[in-house]
Design an enzyme around this catalytic site. Structure first.
Site, short mmCIF file in Angstrom:
data_model
loop_
_atom_site.label_atom_id
_atom_site.label_comp_id
_atom_site.label_asym_id
_atom_site.label_seq_id
_atom_site.Cartn_x
_atom_site.Cartn_y
_atom_site.Cartn_z
N HIS A 82 0.85 -1.19 0.00
CA HIS A 82 0.00 0.00 0.00
C HIS A 82 0.89 1.25 0.00
O HIS A 82 1.89 1.30 0.74
CB HIS A 82 -0.92 -0.02 1.24
CG HIS A 82 -1.85 1.15 1.29
ND1 HIS A 82 -3.00 1.21 0.54
CD2 HIS A 82 -1.78 2.31 1.98
CE1 HIS A 82 -3.60 2.36 0.77
NE2 HIS A 82 -2.88 3.05 1.65
N GLU B 153 8.50 0.78 -2.89
CA GLU B 153 7.74 -0.47 -2.95
C GLU B 153 8.53 -1.57 -3.66
O GLU B 153 8.50 -2.74 -3.24
CB GLU B 153 6.41 -0.25 -3.68
CG GLU B 153 5.44 0.63 -2.92
CD GLU B 153 4.11 0.82 -3.64
OE1 GLU B 153 3.10 0.99 -2.94
OE2 GLU B 153 4.07 0.82 -4.88
C1 GAR Z 1 1.12 0.67 -6.06
O1 GAR Z 1 1.63 1.91 -5.66
C2 GAR Z 1 0.35 0.03 -4.92
O2 GAR Z 1 0.85 0.34 -3.66
C3 GAR Z 1 -1.01 0.64 -5.11
O3 GAR Z 1 -1.21 0.65 -6.49
C4 GAR Z 1 0.04 0.82 -7.14
C5 GAR Z 1 0.16 -0.24 -8.20
O4 GAR Z 1 1.25 0.03 -9.02
N1 GAR Z 1 -2.01 -0.11 -4.42
C6 GAR Z 1 -3.05 0.45 -3.81
O5 GAR Z 1 -3.25 1.63 -3.79
C7 GAR Z 1 -3.96 -0.55 -3.12
N2 GAR Z 1 -4.83 0.12 -2.22
P1 GAR Z 1 1.81 -1.05 -10.01
O6 GAR Z 1 0.63 -1.60 -10.80
O7 GAR Z 1 2.75 -0.29 -10.89
O8 GAR Z 1 2.49 -2.12 -9.21
#
Ligand code: GAR
Length: 206
Positions: free
Chosen positions: A113, A178
């Site tokens: 998150h 992340e």
């Molecule tokens: C990430 O930043 C993740 O933390 C967020 O969506 C993005 C996905 O990026 N998730 C949320 O907000 C869940 N509540 P990605 O598709 O490039 O991995």
């Protein structure tokens, strides 16, 4: 001889940069997990191409084709178990999972998150951090519980907010954190170094 690797399924809805970070980590022969299935609820998710490039089986389960959240989650659960998945990573999966599904995968289901939970839960965590005027935010990898963005916290990484940051610029900076945190978390779990007790995580890394 190759050690047994934790068979991991990844659920996505979007671009899949976190999926890519996990794919890259799993490419190392000493990484204790492997991705055996990627599921998306959207046919246009960019992450599907990333999985295909890596030779990982993919499945699209469009949520709109199911009459209820329960029916959708049952289809996801069936696909995961059919694919031999033992552990699930949510990586930008933008659907709230039902308590039935979450309880089936208790302590075998983690999420990343884009905030330092419990601050800024929900889909607009990056915008919330900017609106709050805080100087630091970050990312959290946590075990999933039925209530949105709750559950025992495994890893957090802090990210500075710079003057003039747009939500896109800040989200990119959080994504970089992340991409380090999520593989690190999966490595610890798959190596058997993580225990959850009384809703608190203990990491033994030696
Ligand atoms: C990430 O930043 C993740 O933390 C967020 O969506 C993005 C996905 O990026 N998730 C949320 O907000 C869940 N509540 P990605 O598709 O490039 O991995």
């Amino acid at each position: 001889m190759q050690r047994r690797r934790l068979k991991t399924g990844v659920l996505i809805s979007g671009s899949g940069t976190n999926l890519q970070a996990l794919i890259d980590a799993c490419a190392s022969s000493d990484f204790p997990a492997e991705i055996v299935l990627v599921i998306s609820n959207r046919a246009d998710a960019g992450g599907l191409a990333r999985a295909k490039r890596a030779g990982i089986p993919t499945k699209v389960i469009p949520h709109k084709e199911y009459p209820s959240r329960e029916a959708f989650d049952t289809a996801v659960d069936t696909a995961l178990r059919g694919g031999g998945v033992e552990f699930v990573c949510l990586a930008g999966f933008m659907r709230l999972l039902t308590p039935g599904f979450v309880n089936q995968w208790h302590d075998q289901l983690v999420n990343v998150h884009p905030s330092l939970l419990p601050a800024f839960k929900g889909i607009d965590a990056v915008e919330q951090a900017l609106a709050a005027g805080v100087s630091r935010t970050g990312c959290t990898v946590h075990f999933v519980r039925p209530e949105m963005d709750t559950g025992p916290i495994l890893l957090q990484m802090e990210v500075p907010i710079e003057a003039g940051d747009s939500s896109e610029v800040l989200h990119d900076r959080i994504r970089q954190a992340e991409h380090r945190a999520y593989p690190q978390a999966l490595r610890l779990i798959a190596a058997g170094k993580v225990t959850v007790s009384g809703e608190t995580v203990t990491i033994t890394d030696n």
